[in-house]
Design a protein around this motif. Structure first.
Motif, mmCIF file in Angstrom:
data_model
loop_
_atom_site.group_PDB
_atom_site.id
_atom_site.type_symbol
_atom_site.label_atom_id
_atom_site.label_comp_id
_atom_site.label_asym_id
_atom_site.label_seq_id
_atom_site.Cartn_x
_atom_site.Cartn_y
_atom_site.Cartn_z
ATOM 1 N N ILE A 13 0.859 -1.215 0.072
ATOM 2 C CA ILE A 13 0.007 0.000 -0.124
ATOM 3 C C ILE A 13 0.835 1.248 -0.127
ATOM 4 O O ILE A 13 0.674 2.192 -0.828
ATOM 5 N N PHE A 19 -5.021 1.778 -1.683
ATOM 6 C CA PHE A 19 -5.459 0.648 -1.232
ATOM 7 C C PHE A 19 -5.833 -0.365 -2.503
ATOM 8 O O PHE A 19 -5.551 -1.528 -2.416
ATOM 9 N N ARG A 30 -10.956 -5.756 -1.825
ATOM 10 C CA ARG A 30 -10.888 -4.412 -1.412
ATOM 11 C C ARG A 30 -10.954 -4.361 0.297
ATOM 12 O O ARG A 30 -10.325 -3.874 0.943
ATOM 13 N N VAL A 33 -8.401 -5.951 2.181
ATOM 14 C CA VAL A 33 -7.262 -5.149 2.550
ATOM 15 C C VAL A 33 -7.405 -4.013 3.300
ATOM 16 O O VAL A 33 -6.874 -3.623 4.651
ATOM 17 N N THR A 34 -8.869 -3.430 3.459
ATOM 18 C CA THR A 34 -9.128 -2.478 4.389
ATOM 19 C C THR A 34 -9.291 -2.970 5.803
ATOM 20 O O THR A 34 -8.869 -2.588 6.829
ATOM 21 N N ILE A 37 -5.633 -3.669 7.559
ATOM 22 C CA ILE A 37 -5.039 -2.624 7.917
ATOM 23 C C ILE A 37 -5.571 -1.919 9.233
ATOM 24 O O ILE A 37 -4.768 -1.721 10.266
ATOM 25 N N ARG A 51 -5.209 8.713 4.974
ATOM 26 C CA ARG A 51 -5.980 8.559 3.586
ATOM 27 C C ARG A 51 -6.609 9.949 3.138
ATOM 28 O O ARG A 51 -7.330 10.894 3.905
#
Length: 299
Positions: A13, A19, A30, A33-34, A37, A51
């Motif tokens: 990332i 992302f 997706r 991934v979120t 993290i 972000r």
């Protein structure tokens, strides 16, 4: 997702600045991934990423953690490589960027043999001569021809390309065949090449013994693309210089004629560039070694 996988995800990332790009690169949803993290930040008790609408950036804590991740992951890769490489075939996907003509005429025809030797590898090939940000774009290595500025990347010379000066048979019939540099400067024209980066026209170069001589000829056309450069030369618009492999067919069938063969242009270095690694991944090492082998055999 275990801690090591989360660290690898975090570094991608940071390197790609997105992302979504990291999810695509690692073939992950997706949402996964979120969630990973958020869980990592919760475990560490620190915000790692900031972000914005355009880009993801590291926080101060995130920058420190990123550097730790690079060292830890490199050490882990080195340990695994020590035990794995002797008995296990290199595997995985390798993203490379190559000059279009070299890819089509030189590398791609050899890939069946490459995959026969390394059946667990996959290649994602981009073609072009544009600037490639390897870390931001997730590219493992690029192959470039010519002298290169210092980029902070690791460079390995894989060979050199012999160059040749040519003109179309039509051009030679009309303008005559020059025998000396003085002849060349006495009424001949060039297809002028302009650097895609500097946009400056470049001179023709000749090796006279061990001395490099530059010759600037007038021309009716200036181009900055390889295909246009070749097309203009074949159309009889002037003299041009190419790597020999690029014009071998045209010279063999008489469509092109070699100019001043005893004073060829200087050879061009061919270099692979890749990011610095404490332990070069096996998939990258075998690909670079393959390029060296091809250069020794074919060019």
């Amino acid at each position: 997702m275990d801690r090591l996988d989360a660290m690898r995800l975090f570094t991608r990332i940071v390197e790609l600045g997105s992302f979504t790009a990291a999810a695509d690169d690692l073939n992950l949803p997706r949402a996964t991934v979120t969630h990973a993290i958020k869980r990592l930040e919760s475990t560490l008790g620190a915000q790692l990423l900031q972000r914005t609408t355009r880009r993801v950036r590291t926080s101060r804590d995130g920058e420190v953690y990123y550097n730790h991740c690079l060292r830890l992951l490199a050490d882990m890769d080195a340990v695994e490589a020590d035990f794995r490489e002797a008995t296990v075939q290199p595997r995985g996907r390798l993203r490379v960027d190559l000059p279009a003509q070299m890819a089509r005429l030189w590398l791609i025809p050899t890939l069946p043999a490459f995959f026969a030797r390394y059946p667990l590898l996959e290649l994602d090939i981009g073609t072009g001569d544009r600037f490639v940000d390897l870390l931001r774009e997730g590219v493992d290595c690029v192959l470039r021809v010519g002298e290169l500025p210092d980029s902070g990347l690791v460079s390995r010379r894989v060979g050199t390309l012999e160059q040749v000066t040519v003109a179309s048979a039509t051009y030679v019939r009309k303008q005559g065949m020059p025998q000396t540099l003085a002849d060349l400067q006495g009424g001949h024209h060039a297809v002028n090449w302009a650097s895609p980066t500097t946009h400056r026209s470049e001179s023709l170069e000749f090796m006279v013994g061990r001395k490099r001589r530059e010759v600037i000829l007038p021309g009716h056309v200036t181009v900055s693309g390889v295909e246009a450069y070749m097309g203009c030369c074949e159309a009889g618009l002037g003299i041009a210089q190419f790597p020999r492999y690029r014009v071998a067919d045209g010279l063999a069938n008489g469509r092109l004629r070699e100019i001043l063969p005893t004073m060829p242009p200087p050879s061009l270095p061919v270099t692979v560039l890749y990011p610095p690694h404490r332990q070069m991944p096996a998939r990258l090492r075998v690909f670079v070694d393959w390029l060296v082998e091809l250069m020794a055999k074919q060019l």
